[in-house]
Write a protein that holds these residues in place. Structure first.
Motif, PDB file in Angstrom:
ATOM      1  N   LEU A  51       0.842  -1.191   0.000  1.00 14.45           N
ATOM      2  CA  LEU A  51       0.000   0.000   0.000  1.00 14.45           C
ATOM      3  C   LEU A  51       0.883   1.250   0.000  1.00 14.45           C
ATOM      4  O   LEU A  51       2.090   1.161   0.253  1.00 14.45           O
ATOM      5  N   PRO A  52       0.296   2.433  -0.248  1.00 16.29           N
ATOM      6  CA  PRO A  52       1.082   3.664  -0.156  1.00 16.29           C
ATOM      7  C   PRO A  52       1.620   3.887   1.266  1.00 16.29           C
ATOM      8  O   PRO A  52       0.914   3.635   2.242  1.00 16.29           O
ATOM      9  N   ARG A  53       2.837   4.384   1.347  1.00 18.17           N
ATOM     10  CA  ARG A  53       3.455   4.599   2.656  1.00 18.17           C
ATOM     11  C   ARG A  53       2.632   5.554   3.514  1.00 18.17           C
ATOM     12  O   ARG A  53       2.457   5.332   4.706  1.00 18.17           O
ATOM     13  N   TRP A  54       2.094   6.628   2.906  1.00 24.09           N
ATOM     14  CA  TRP A  54       1.343   7.596   3.703  1.00 24.09           C
ATOM     15  C   TRP A  54       0.122   6.965   4.353  1.00 24.09           C
ATOM     16  O   TRP A  54      -0.245   7.311   5.480  1.00 24.09           O
ATOM     17  N   LEU A  55      -0.493   6.020   3.654  1.00 27.99           N
ATOM     18  CA  LEU A  55      -1.670   5.366   4.207  1.00 27.99           C
ATOM     19  C   LEU A  55      -1.284   4.434   5.354  1.00 27.99           C
ATOM     20  O   LEU A  55      -1.936   4.402   6.397  1.00 27.99           O
ATOM     21  N   VAL A  56      -0.201   3.695   5.164  1.00 26.11           N
ATOM     22  CA  VAL A  56       0.257   2.761   6.207  1.00 26.11           C
ATOM     23  C   VAL A  56       0.649   3.518   7.464  1.00 26.11           C
ATOM     24  O   VAL A  56       0.308   3.119   8.589  1.00 26.11           O
ATOM     25  N   GLU A  57       1.371   4.623   7.292  1.00 25.51           N
ATOM     26  CA  GLU A  57       1.809   5.394   8.463  1.00 25.51           C
ATOM     27  C   GLU A  57       0.626   5.994   9.203  1.00 25.51           C
ATOM     28  O   GLU A  57       0.648   6.137  10.427  1.00 25.51           O
ATOM     29  N   GLU A  58      -0.433   6.338   8.465  1.00 24.93           N
ATOM     30  CA  GLU A  58      -1.632   6.874   9.105  1.00 24.93           C
ATOM     31  C   GLU A  58      -2.321   5.795   9.955  1.00 24.93           C
ATOM     32  O   GLU A  58      -2.740   6.043  11.076  1.00 24.93           O
ATOM     33  N   TYR A  59      -2.420   4.576   9.422  1.00 26.85           N
ATOM     34  CA  TYR A  59      -3.063   3.486  10.142  1.00 26.85           C
ATOM     35  C   TYR A  59      -2.171   2.923  11.250  1.00 26.85           C
ATOM     36  O   TYR A  59      -2.664   2.287  12.186  1.00 26.85           O
ATOM     37  N   ALA A  60      -0.858   3.134  11.129  1.00 21.72           N
ATOM     38  CA  ALA A  60       0.066   2.584  12.127  1.00 21.72           C
ATOM     39  C   ALA A  60      -0.160   3.186  13.509  1.00 21.72           C
ATOM     40  O   ALA A  60       0.264   2.618  14.520  1.00 21.72           O
ATOM     41  N   HIS A  61      -0.854   4.333  13.566  1.00 24.37           N
ATOM     42  CA  HIS A  61      -1.182   4.924  14.859  1.00 24.37           C
ATOM     43  C   HIS A  61      -2.338   4.192  15.526  1.00 24.37           C
ATOM     44  O   HIS A  61      -2.582   4.367  16.723  1.00 24.37           O
ATOM     45  N   GLN A  62      -3.061   3.374  14.761  1.00 22.17           N
ATOM     46  CA  GLN A  62      -4.241   2.701  15.284  1.00 22.17           C
ATOM     47  C   GLN A  62      -4.060   1.195  15.451  1.00 22.17           C
ATOM     48  O   GLN A  62      -4.791   0.566  16.205  1.00 22.17           O
TER      49      GLN A  62
END
Length: 298
Positions: free
Chosen positions: A241-252
């Motif tokens: 997946l796109p890195r920006w999306l993964v980093e956003e979900y990594a907080h959850q």
């Protein structure tokens, strides 16, 4: 000879499956509908349907008329909608086609401010197209196509919106999570989870696995990003997946991005539209707001 109402009847019979249901949908009597089609068949010298039991099966001529209806009627409807909006002092409608599954989260950040700035524009989002994204643009089913893989055709214009990196997504306790990058061979024992897209259009295959003659132990498809990432977090597989999306979900949830290969996989998101619509003000505004929204994702 062939008139618009004939095409509408052919399309509606195909949709509803019977003359009775089609007549109801078109606010016609069945007698009027049957008379119109019988007259057309007499003029053309060929039947449009043949009856098989209680069902109608389109003839070769009927199939051609159905194809013609699916191409022309959306353009008639689109033209009438735009003319009606002008007459009513409205600005138009923006139908967005998505060929980028993970871009929904990004799109939500664009649509909210856009609706505030353009209160007279109706926004709709479509993902499934009868003839694919390009066909939907040419057929006037959509006005803008969001895609990471533009197919350039005469009459279409693509504008790059933002750059991003495609990464491997693994559970935070996965051995690859501590590695600087993943190799294709690392996936040979993994379950690869992707969106339901042909492998020929997935970068994880075309730019990572196939050149190395590698393949995952298993390939599983899931339609929604949330479920896909929950599966990864639970140790049920890996994804790309796109890195920006993964980093956003990594907080959850406990997931980590890993670079795909030493050099990584760089991508771009494009917005495609018909060349004749480039000067439409509310489309131009959407393009500008889309580009401005990307800075928080890079």
């Amino acid at each position: 000879m062939i008139e618009r109402n004939h095409l509408e009847i052919v399309r509606e019979v195909d949709r509803s499956g019977s003359l009775t249901a089609a007549a109801d949908a078109l606010c016609l009597t069945q007698s009027a509908l049957s008379h119109a089609m019988k007259k057309l068949e007499q003029q053309l010298g060929t039947p449009v349907w043949v009856r098989e039991g209680r069902k109608l099966r389109p003839t070769q001529s009927g199939l051609y008329l159905l194809s013609l209806a699916n191409r022309l009627l959306p353009q008639f409807e689109h033209a009438e909608e735009l003319v009606g909006q002008i007459a009513r002092g409205q600005r138009g409608s923006l139908r967005i086609g998505m060929e980028c599954h993970p871009c929904y989260q990004w799109l939500l950040k664009v649509v909210g401010p856009y609706l505030e700035e353009w209160p007279g524009v109706d926004v709709d989002v479509k993902q499934r197209f009868q003839f694919g994204g390009i066909g939907a643009l040419f057929g006037y089913d959509i006005d803008v196509l969001v895609t990471p893989d533009p197919l350039h055709r005469k009459g279409l214009v693509y504008e790059p919106v933002f750059d991003y990196e495609q990464v491997l997504v693994v559970p935070s306790d996965h051995p690859l999570a501590s590695r600087p990058w993943a190799e294709p061979s690392d996936l040979e024992s993994e379950t690869l989870i992707t969106y339901p897209v042909d492998a020929e259009r997935l970068d994880i295959y075309t730019r990572f696995l196939v050149p190395a003659h590698s393949s995952p132990a298993r390939h599983k498809t899931i339609e929604t990003t949330d479920i896909m990432l929950q599966m990864v977090a639970a140790g049920r597989g890996v994804s790309a997946l796109p890195r920006w999306l993964v980093e956003e979900y990594a907080h959850q949830m406990p997931i980590s991005p890993v670079r795909l290969g030493r050099e990584g996989i760089d991508k771009q998101i494009f917005l495609g539209l018909r060349e004749r619509d480039v000067d439409v003000a509310y489309l131009q505004s959407f393009m500008e707001m889309a580009r401005e929204t990307t800075w928080g994702l890079i």
